[in-house]
Enzyme design. Structure first.
Site, PDB file in Angstrom:
ATOM      1  N   GLU A  69       0.861  -1.201   0.000  1.00 57.11           N
ATOM      2  CA  GLU A  69       0.000   0.000   0.000  1.00 57.11           C
ATOM      3  C   GLU A  69       0.889   1.239   0.000  1.00 57.11           C
ATOM      4  O   GLU A  69       1.758   1.409   0.854  1.00 57.11           O
ATOM      5  CB  GLU A  69      -0.956   0.029   1.207  1.00 57.11           C
ATOM      6  CG  GLU A  69      -1.837   1.276   1.134  1.00 57.11           C
ATOM      7  CD  GLU A  69      -3.055   1.259   2.045  1.00 57.11           C
ATOM      8  OE1 GLU A  69      -3.523   0.171   2.414  1.00 57.11           O
ATOM      9  OE2 GLU A  69      -3.529   2.365   2.381  1.00 57.11           O
ATOM     10  N   GLU A  94       4.801   5.154   3.913  1.00 56.91           N
ATOM     11  CA  GLU A  94       4.227   6.461   4.230  1.00 56.91           C
ATOM     12  C   GLU A  94       5.306   7.296   4.918  1.00 56.91           C
ATOM     13  O   GLU A  94       5.862   6.869   5.926  1.00 56.91           O
ATOM     14  CB  GLU A  94       3.015   6.250   5.173  1.00 56.91           C
ATOM     15  CG  GLU A  94       2.392   7.508   5.763  1.00 56.91           C
ATOM     16  CD  GLU A  94       1.917   8.484   4.667  1.00 56.91           C
ATOM     17  OE1 GLU A  94       1.006   8.128   3.911  1.00 56.91           O
ATOM     18  OE2 GLU A  94       2.482   9.591   4.588  1.00 56.91           O
ATOM     19  N   ASP A 121       9.598   7.178   1.335  1.00 57.20           N
ATOM     20  CA  ASP A 121       9.131   7.294  -0.045  1.00 57.20           C
ATOM     21  C   ASP A 121       9.040   5.912  -0.687  1.00 57.20           C
ATOM     22  O   ASP A 121       9.976   5.112  -0.600  1.00 57.20           O
ATOM     23  CB  ASP A 121      10.152   8.166  -0.802  1.00 57.20           C
ATOM     24  CG  ASP A 121       9.661   8.612  -2.164  1.00 57.20           C
ATOM     25  OD1 ASP A 121       9.139   7.786  -2.924  1.00 57.20           O
ATOM     26  OD2 ASP A 121       9.829   9.807  -2.459  1.00 57.20           O
ATOM     27  N   ASP A 143      -1.897  11.902  -3.527  1.00 59.08           N
ATOM     28  CA  ASP A 143      -1.859  13.369  -3.489  1.00 59.08           C
ATOM     29  C   ASP A 143      -2.336  13.932  -4.827  1.00 59.08           C
ATOM     30  O   ASP A 143      -1.866  13.519  -5.885  1.00 59.08           O
ATOM     31  CB  ASP A 143      -0.440  13.850  -3.194  1.00 59.08           C
ATOM     32  CG  ASP A 143      -0.068  13.607  -1.740  1.00 59.08           C
ATOM     33  OD1 ASP A 143      -0.980  13.570  -0.881  1.00 59.08           O
ATOM     34  OD2 ASP A 143       1.138  13.448  -1.467  1.00 59.08           O
ATOM     35  N   LYS A 147      -2.691  21.758  -9.319  1.00 59.01           N
ATOM     36  CA  LYS A 147      -2.298  22.733 -10.350  1.00 59.01           C
ATOM     37  C   LYS A 147      -1.742  22.026 -11.579  1.00 59.01           C
ATOM     38  O   LYS A 147      -0.949  21.087 -11.447  1.00 59.01           O
ATOM     39  CB  LYS A 147      -1.216  23.672  -9.793  1.00 59.01           C
ATOM     40  CG  LYS A 147      -1.754  24.600  -8.714  1.00 59.01           C
ATOM     41  CD  LYS A 147      -0.678  25.553  -8.242  1.00 59.01           C
ATOM     42  CE  LYS A 147      -1.230  26.430  -7.141  1.00 59.01           C
ATOM     43  NZ  LYS A 147      -0.179  27.080  -6.350  1.00 59.01           N
ATOM     44  N   THR A 212     -11.334   5.195   3.663  1.00 59.89           N
ATOM     45  CA  THR A 212     -10.201   5.813   4.346  1.00 59.89           C
ATOM     46  C   THR A 212     -10.565   7.214   4.844  1.00 59.89           C
ATOM     47  O   THR A 212     -11.615   7.764   4.505  1.00 59.89           O
ATOM     48  CB  THR A 212      -8.997   5.926   3.387  1.00 59.89           C
ATOM     49  OG1 THR A 212      -9.345   6.865   2.362  1.00 59.89           O
ATOM     50  CG2 THR A 212      -8.641   4.594   2.782  1.00 59.89           C
ATOM     51  N   ARG A 213      -9.663   7.788   5.598  1.00 58.87           N
ATOM     52  CA  ARG A 213      -9.914   9.145   6.119  1.00 58.87           C
ATOM     53  C   ARG A 213     -10.084  10.146   4.989  1.00 58.87           C
ATOM     54  O   ARG A 213     -10.935  11.021   5.038  1.00 58.87           O
ATOM     55  CB  ARG A 213      -8.741   9.589   7.003  1.00 58.87           C
ATOM     56  CG  ARG A 213      -8.789   8.979   8.382  1.00 58.87           C
ATOM     57  CD  ARG A 213      -7.890   9.721   9.355  1.00 58.87           C
ATOM     58  NE  ARG A 213      -6.600  10.059   8.771  1.00 58.87           N
ATOM     59  CZ  ARG A 213      -5.881  11.098   9.116  1.00 58.87           C
ATOM     60  NH1 ARG A 213      -6.308  11.930  10.032  1.00 58.87           N
ATOM     61  NH2 ARG A 213      -4.700  11.321   8.567  1.00 58.87           N
TER      62      ARG A 213
HETATM   63  C1  LIG Z   1      -4.041  12.315   0.241  1.00 62.85           C
HETATM   64  S1  LIG Z   1      -3.160  11.304   1.355  1.00 62.85           S
HETATM   65  C2  LIG Z   1      -4.164   9.811   1.416  1.00 62.85           C
HETATM   66  C3  LIG Z   1      -3.867   8.953   2.625  1.00 62.85           C
HETATM   67  C4  LIG Z   1      -4.652   7.646   2.708  1.00 62.85           C
HETATM   68  N1  LIG Z   1      -4.288   6.741   1.626  1.00 62.85           N
HETATM   69  C5  LIG Z   1      -6.145   7.886   2.709  1.00 62.85           C
HETATM   70  O1  LIG Z   1      -6.808   7.516   1.735  1.00 62.85           O
HETATM   71  O2  LIG Z   1      -6.625   8.424   3.712  1.00 62.85           O
HETATM   72  C6  LIG Z   1      -1.777  10.791   0.360  1.00 62.85           C
HETATM   73  C7  LIG Z   1      -0.671  10.153   1.192  1.00 62.85           C
HETATM   74  O3  LIG Z   1       0.359   9.693   0.335  1.00 62.85           O
HETATM   75  C8  LIG Z   1       1.603   9.910   0.989  1.00 62.85           C
HETATM   76  N2  LIG Z   1       2.656   9.972  -0.044  1.00 62.85           N
HETATM   77  C9  LIG Z   1       2.874  10.976  -0.923  1.00 62.85           C
HETATM   78  N3  LIG Z   1       3.917  10.701  -1.702  1.00 62.85           N
HETATM   79  C10 LIG Z   1       4.394   9.490  -1.308  1.00 62.85           C
HETATM   80  C11 LIG Z   1       5.481   8.686  -1.731  1.00 62.85           C
HETATM   81  N4  LIG Z   1       6.305   9.075  -2.711  1.00 62.85           N
HETATM   82  N5  LIG Z   1       5.694   7.506  -1.100  1.00 62.85           N
HETATM   83  C12 LIG Z   1       4.863   7.117  -0.101  1.00 62.85           C
HETATM   84  N6  LIG Z   1       3.811   7.841   0.341  1.00 62.85           N
HETATM   85  C13 LIG Z   1       3.584   9.012  -0.260  1.00 62.85           C
HETATM   86  C14 LIG Z   1       1.397  11.223   1.733  1.00 62.85           C
HETATM   87  O4  LIG Z   1       2.290  11.407   2.812  1.00 62.85           O
HETATM   88  C15 LIG Z   1      -0.053  11.113   2.192  1.00 62.85           C
HETATM   89  O5  LIG Z   1      -0.176  10.562   3.479  1.00 62.85           O
END
Ligand SMILES: C[S@@+](CC[C@H](N)C(=O)[O-])C[C@H]1O[C@@H](n2cnc3c(N)ncnc32)[C@H](O)[C@@H]1O
Length: 243
Positions: A69, A94, A121, A143, A147, A212-213
């Site tokens: 995940e 994460e 990452d 994410d 933009k 999810t949240r």
């Molecule tokens: C919009 S949040 C969604 C979190 C969760 N999956 C949810 O649905 O509630 C996106 C998450 O992806 C993580 N993230 C962003 N780039 C990442 C990367 N390169 N590797 C791992 N996680 C990453 C961010 O820190 C963030 O917690």
């Protein structure tokens, strides 16, 4: 990139969309990080000048199918999957410290043993996991990078997808959930170019889905979820996959 070509230094990476530290951690969360993060962290994932593929230690999964995940946020979906599928080994990655602390609390409560974390990452994992090892991958509410000039930073771009395609097994399932219509557009275009075939999409979630949240936030704000399922093709990428 071929396995025998080791870069002299890691390539520069763009910043994350969000922060990797947020609100002050509660005392209990600090305890989880101090006591549980070490034992639950996947070992052998290095990001230094000499990364070596294949040294990541997967022995603890004892040959179980491996699921991944990406960006587990607060960890609710990841822990749900670990409970539902004890016969599978799950890796969650994460970089957001508060999210990691939340996940650790949930792992304690659920008492699951088939889950490990990479607190960073996902591209670190793409560099060290053996090719074709991942049987299923979840990308929940990646994410959005709303933009236009930032769309190339989204996960559904060649740099990320090539790494994912390399570590996924032929036929492996790749699930994406998002509330952003333009993200759906980009995923439909880009994911197949990396060697995946779309097999389903719609507003009905998978049977084993746990909201999810971020999905809850999207629903509160009036945005509808969209669920896409891809399968890794048997052959290499049709376009720019690095496999
Ligand atoms: C919009 S949040 C969604 C979190 C969760 N999956 C949810 O649905 O509630 C996106 C998450 O992806 C993580 N993230 C962003 N780039 C990442 C990367 N390169 N590797 C791992 N996680 C990453 C961010 O820190 C963030 O917690």
């Amino acid at each position: 990139m071929q396995d025998d070509i080791i870069p002299a230094s890691p390539p520069e990476r763009r910043n994350f969309y969000g922060r990797i530290r947020g609100k002050t951690l509660r005392a209990s969360q600090k305890d989880y990080l101090a006591e549980d993060l070490g034992p639950l962290t996947l070992t052998g994932v290095t990001r230094d000048a000499n990364p070596t593929r294949g040294l990541v230690d997967l022995s603890l999964f004892d040959g179980k199918p491996l699921w991944l995940e990406i960006g587990f946020g607060g960890g609710e979906h990841l822990v749900h999957m670990a409970v539902l599928y004890p016969q599978v080994g799950l890796i969650g990655c994460e970089p957001f410290v508060n999210g990691i602390a939340m996940l650790l609390g949930k792992v304690r409560q659920a008492d699951v043993a088939n889950l490990r974390i990479h607190p960073g990452d996902v591209r670190d994992l793409f560099e060290v996991l053996p090719a074709g090892i991942v049987q299923k991958c979840f990308l929940n509410y990646p994410d959005p990078w709303p933009k236009g000039r930032h769309h190339r930073r989204r996960f559904v771009t060649p740099g990320y997808l090539g790494g994912l395609a390399r570590v996924m097994a032929p036929g492996a399932e790749f699930r994406i959930a998002t509330d952003i219509p333009d993200y759906v557009r980009q995923a439909r275009n880009e994911v197949p170019l990396a060697g995946f075939v779309m097999v389903a999409e719609g507003d009905k979630a998978w049977d084993d889905w746990l909201s999810t949240r971020y999905e809850q936030k999207a629903l509160r704000e009036g945005r509808g979820p969209w669920y896409m399922t891809f399968r890794r093709g048997a052959l290499g990428g049709l376009g720019h996959a690095d496999i």
